[in-house]
Every structure is written in structure tokens, then in C-alpha cells.
Motif scaffolding. Structure first.
Motif, PDB file in Angstrom:
ATOM      1  N   ALA A   1       0.841  -1.193   0.000  1.00  0.00           N
ATOM      2  CA  ALA A   1       0.000   0.000   0.000  1.00  0.00           C
ATOM      3  C   ALA A   1       0.877   1.243   0.000  1.00  0.00           C
ATOM      4  O   ALA A   1       1.812   1.358   0.792  1.00  0.00           O
ATOM      5  CB  ALA A   1      -0.917   0.005   1.222  1.00  0.00           C
ATOM      6  N   LYS A   2       0.560   2.158  -0.897  1.00  0.00           N
ATOM      7  CA  LYS A   2       1.286   3.417  -0.992  1.00  0.00           C
ATOM      8  C   LYS A   2       0.278   4.553  -1.149  1.00  0.00           C
ATOM      9  O   LYS A   2      -0.819   4.349  -1.676  1.00  0.00           O
ATOM     10  CB  LYS A   2       2.260   3.419  -2.172  1.00  0.00           C
ATOM     11  N   SER A   3       0.672   5.742  -0.708  1.00  0.00           N
ATOM     12  CA  SER A   3      -0.211   6.897  -0.825  1.00  0.00           C
ATOM     13  C   SER A   3       0.622   8.146  -1.068  1.00  0.00           C
ATOM     14  O   SER A   3       1.626   8.384  -0.383  1.00  0.00           O
ATOM     15  CB  SER A   3      -1.040   7.069   0.452  1.00  0.00           C
ATOM     16  N   LEU A   4       0.205   8.940  -2.042  1.00  0.00           N
ATOM     17  CA  LEU A   4       0.857  10.216  -2.338  1.00  0.00           C
ATOM     18  C   LEU A   4      -0.196  11.304  -2.342  1.00  0.00           C
ATOM     19  O   LEU A   4      -1.204  11.206  -3.047  1.00  0.00           O
ATOM     20  CB  LEU A   4       1.552  10.169  -3.700  1.00  0.00           C
ATOM     21  N   GLY A   5       0.024  12.342  -1.532  1.00  0.00           N
ATOM     22  CA  GLY A   5      -0.944  13.432  -1.435  1.00  0.00           C
ATOM     23  C   GLY A   5      -0.283  14.788  -1.625  1.00  0.00           C
ATOM     24  O   GLY A   5       0.862  15.002  -1.218  1.00  0.00           O
ATOM     25  N   LEU A   6      -1.026  15.693  -2.240  1.00  0.00           N
ATOM     26  CA  LEU A   6      -0.562  17.071  -2.445  1.00  0.00           C
ATOM     27  C   LEU A   6      -1.704  18.009  -2.086  1.00  0.00           C
ATOM     28  O   LEU A   6      -2.829  17.838  -2.568  1.00  0.00           O
ATOM     29  CB  LEU A   6      -0.133  17.296  -3.893  1.00  0.00           C
ATOM     30  N   GLN A   7      -1.413  18.993  -1.236  1.00  0.00           N
ATOM     31  CA  GLN A   7      -2.450  19.894  -0.748  1.00  0.00           C
ATOM     32  C   GLN A   7      -1.941  21.334  -0.746  1.00  0.00           C
ATOM     33  O   GLN A   7      -0.796  21.599  -0.403  1.00  0.00           O
ATOM     34  CB  GLN A   7      -2.848  19.477   0.670  1.00  0.00           C
ATOM     35  N   VAL A   8      -2.839  22.256  -1.122  1.00  0.00           N
ATOM     36  CA  VAL A   8      -2.521  23.685  -1.126  1.00  0.00           C
ATOM     37  C   VAL A   8      -3.568  24.408  -0.284  1.00  0.00           C
ATOM     38  O   VAL A   8      -4.770  24.147  -0.420  1.00  0.00           O
ATOM     39  CB  VAL A   8      -2.517  24.260  -2.557  1.00  0.00           C
ATOM     40  N   SER A   9      -3.117  25.287   0.596  1.00  0.00           N
ATOM     41  CA  SER A   9      -4.045  26.067   1.407  1.00  0.00           C
ATOM     42  C   SER A   9      -3.703  27.545   1.281  1.00  0.00           C
ATOM     43  O   SER A   9      -2.542  27.918   1.090  1.00  0.00           O
ATOM     44  CB  SER A   9      -3.977  25.636   2.875  1.00  0.00           C
TER      45      SER A   9
END
Length: 421
Positions: free
Chosen positions: A271-279
Motif C-alpha cells: 500500500a502506498k499513498s501520495l498526497g498534495l495539498q494547497v491552502s
């Protein structure tokens, strides 16, 4: 199982043993004078309405959390001790025959218990820029996180060390051995999900973490966790913040990688997860947008005791942690202070997950819509009294169709106040 009484007695013995070797008069001065004492009250109502079924869940309860956090002795190795209790009382019998994960459930009686009590103690040792805590722990890390989403808080037993000798670098290391779930009054060994097979309990979760602020605007993190004979976890994070005119902008990237460890009690884990978030925050307005992609054929592994993984940027009621899932999410928040209502805040959030891998089923997706209203009395005799209403609407579709009994609407209403002595 390690019960709260056992944990408390062990830490009490360690504490008094150490104090027996110290100058007691000097020790107690800073230990008591710098201590903090508080009582936190929370009235909590939750109800989940599953559409087209009669399986609704919920409870109404009153919680009490008391904390004593000592200062440190004036000795070469500074010593401190934290003590705490959590107590919850169910106020009605409605739905008490159903498990709602807020109260301890008696499987033999087939109903929730009326009340339950959690006790804990933490021994603190500090030398220069290094601090060691042993006993009850409240971690907020990529490898383990507390759960404060119901009445009482998840805690853990173990040891955690933090060192800040190197400028801008915090090194964390330690070992967690037991979890005390939000709806339980006993410590249990750590395993996966709802497993009840004692042969699959892990002896402990070992970890090391590096948090480094490269510049005042750019920070990075690497954490490694090993849940013995179950999985290994790698976490990498990076964030950059910038002030653009009157707007604060932050970009946050996070990556998880899980694989099996040792005897692999639960088989292969991929299991792998890549996240990108801008605030962006400008005055009373805050806007957040992000995407997250899971790869591999397995869900992100979650631990027993409803342990959350809040470092997943799309974590929420539905969690959005499933195999191959692609999630996009958006949030808007408004602070009403400038509108003449200080203490009032409104938050709207939407999450959309698709491409979920479920063998034999196509077009699997899920969505969640949240409305959150917070209010804290800003001044006067009731200053600090807080209120929260959280409305959650969850929709789940597997195989390009609705699934009866899975969609739900949930409401949580909380009233909170902290007495500080």
C-alpha cells in the motif's frame, strides 16, 4: 492485557524510586510550583442514520478528563510526572444495544456499559535538550496518532524520546506496546483492524522520526515505523509556506509506503499513498484543496482500537484510504470575527473518492460532505465555553449502484469547557 491500574502502579514505583535518590526539598519545589492542573468537560451527542434501514446508532454522554502535569525537578536529570483520568457516563439508554464505537460494549450482555474509566500515568525525564516519556502517551505522529473524535481519547503505553540538540532538527524515537481505545478501559496489544486472533498481536511498534526545518519557510520530515511481524511504514513529508501580499499560502506533500514485516501475520502488504495539498488564508477566509492517490492492491493498514491516520490529507469519517483510490477534496472556512461575531467559525468540506479497487466490482466510489460550526465564548463569565455541531453526509457506491445500508447521515453535537486550577 495491561490494565490502567497496572500502568499507574508501575509509574508510581518508578517515580518514588527516583525521588528517593534526590534531594527531596529541592526536587519538589519546581515539580509542584510549575505544575498544571485541569478538568475538561465534554457533553457529546452523536447519531448516525443509515438510510433505508433500522440500524441507526448513537449515544448521548458526559465526559470528564482530569490532568495533573508536573514541572521538573531542579536536578541534573530533571524528573516529572503526569497523571490523568478519563471518565464517561452514558445519559440515555437509546441504541445502547448497538455498538457505536463511543462506549465500551459488553458482548455477553449485548449492550453498551453505562460508564467506564481510563487511568494513566507518565514518567518524564529530561536532560538538556533530550526528553524521555514512559507510560501513557498521546502521540500525534505519522506512525501513531490519538483519536479525539468520540467522547474519550485513545491513548497508548510505551516510551518516546525527543532530542533537539541539532539546530532546527527534532529527532524522535521509541516504542509503543499497547493501545487503549477510545471506547475501552483496558490496554491491549497492537494488531490490525478488528482482528481478535491473539496469535496475530504484535509485540510492539518501533519508530524513529526526523523533522527538519531547512528554512523558516521550508520543512521536511521522514518517519519509519515497524509494527513487528505485521508491517513496515515509511513516511516522507515536505511543506513550503509563503506570504503573498495579505495571503498566507502553504503547499504540503506527503508520501506513505507500507509493506509486510517479519513473520507477516496478515500476509503480504502493498500500500502506498501520495498526497498534495494547497491552502490559502486571507483574513477570515481559508481555502484548502488537494488530491491523493493510493497505489498497490491493499488498503492503507489501520490498527485496532479505531486508530486513525490523520497524516493522510483526505482523512475524514469515510477515511478515503482504500486500495488504488483517487481522492480530491476541498475545504472552505470562514471566521466571523470581522463580521461582528467573534468566536464563531464555519467550515465546509467535500471529498470525492473513485477508482477504488474491489475485485469483481467496477466504478466503485464514495463521497462525503461535512458542515462544521464552532463557537467559543470570547469573553465574560462563560469565556472559553465551546460548542460544535458537525454534520456528515456519506454516500458509498460499489459496482455502479447504491448499496442499501451503507449511506448515512451523522450529526455530532458537543459542548466543552476546561477548568484550569
Amino acid at each position: 492485557m495491561l490494565k490502567p491500574n497496572t500502568l499507574y502502579k508501575a509509574q508510581r514505583v518508578a517515580f518514588y524510586t527516583i525521588f528517593g535518590c534526590l534531594n527531596v526539598n529541592a526536587a519538589y519545589a519546581d515539580f509542584l510550583e510549575d505544575s498544571q492542573k485541569s478538568l475538561y468537560l465534554r457533553n457529546f451527542y452523536v447519531e448516525r442514520d443509515y438510510e433505508n434501514t433500522d440500524k441507526d446508532l448513537g449515544s448521548w454522554s458526559q465526559g470528564f478528563t482530569g490532568r495533573f502535569e508536573s514541572g521538573y525537578t531542579d536536578t541534573p536529570v530533571q524528573v516529572g510526572l503526569d497523571l490523568g483520568f478519563q471518565y464517561a457516563l452514558r445519559l440515555t439508554d437509546r441504541y445502547d444495544e448497538r455498538l457505536d464505537t463511543a462506549f465500551k460494549y459488553d458482548t455477553q450482555a449485548g449492550r453498551q456499559e453505562r460508564d467506564y474509566l481510563k487511568l494513566g500515568a507518565t514518567l518524564k525525564l529530561k536532560y538538556q535538550n533530550t526528553e524521555l516519556k514512559v507510560g501513557e502517551l498521546f502521540p500525534k505522529t505519522p506512525v501513531l496518532f490519538i483519536d479525539d473524535s468520540r467522547q474519550l481519547v485513545t491513548t497508548y503505553a510505551g516510551a518516546m524520546l525527543e532530542n533537539k540538540d541539532i539546530k532546527n532538527l527534532k529527532v524522535s524515537a521509541g516504542r509503543f506496546t499497547h493501545v487503549n481505545a477510545r471506547d475501552n478501559d483496558e490496554y491491549e496489544k497492537i494488531t490490525l483492524g478488528a482482528s481478535t486472533d491473539p496469535s496475530k498481536n504484535s509485540d510492539g511498534l518501533n519508530f524513529i522520526g526526523l523533522d527538519y526545518a531547512m528554512t523558516p519557510k521550508f520543512s521536511t520530515a521522514y518517519w519509519f515505523g515497524q509494527l513487528e511481524d505485521i508491517y513496515q511504514q515509511h513516511y516522507v513529508g515536505a511543506s513550503y509556506a509563503e506570504q503573498i501580499d495579505k495571503t498566507k499560502v502553504k503547499v504540503d506533500a506527503r508520501y506513505f509506503n507500507y509493506k509486510e514485516d517479519g513473520d507477516a501475520y496478515f500476509g503480504d502488504i502493498n500500500a502506498k499513498s501520495l498526497g498534495l495539498q494547497v491552502s490559502a488564508q486571507n483574513g477570515p477566509h481559508t481555502v484548502v484543496a488537494g488530491i491523493q492517490k493510493q497505489t498497490g492492491d491493499h488498503n492503507i493498514p489501520l490498527l485496532n482500537g479505531y486508530v486513525p491516520q490523520l497524516y493522510l490529507q483526505s482523512w475524514s469519517a469515510l477515511a478515503f484510504y482504500k486500495a488504488r483510490e483517487f481522492t480530491w477534496h476541498a475545504l472552505y472556512s470562514y471566521d466571523f470575527t470581522n463580521a461582528g461575531v467573534p468566536g464563531l467559525k464555519l467550515t465546509l468540506r467535500y471529498l470525492n473518492g473513485s477508482e477504488i479497487y474491489r475485485p469483481g466490482l467496477k466504478d466503485n466510489k464514495e463521497t462525503e460532505t461535512d458542515v462544521i460550526v464552532n463557537y467559543v465564548v470570547p469573553e465574560g463569565k462563560l469565556k472559553g465555553l465551546g460548542f460544535e455541531w458537525r454534520h456528515i453526509r456519506a454516500n458509498i457506491e460499489y459496482g455502479a449502484g447504491n448499496n442499501p445500508g451503507t449511506d448515512y447521515v451523522e450529526n455530532r453535537i458537543m459542548t466543552m469547557y476546561t477548568f484550569k486550577f
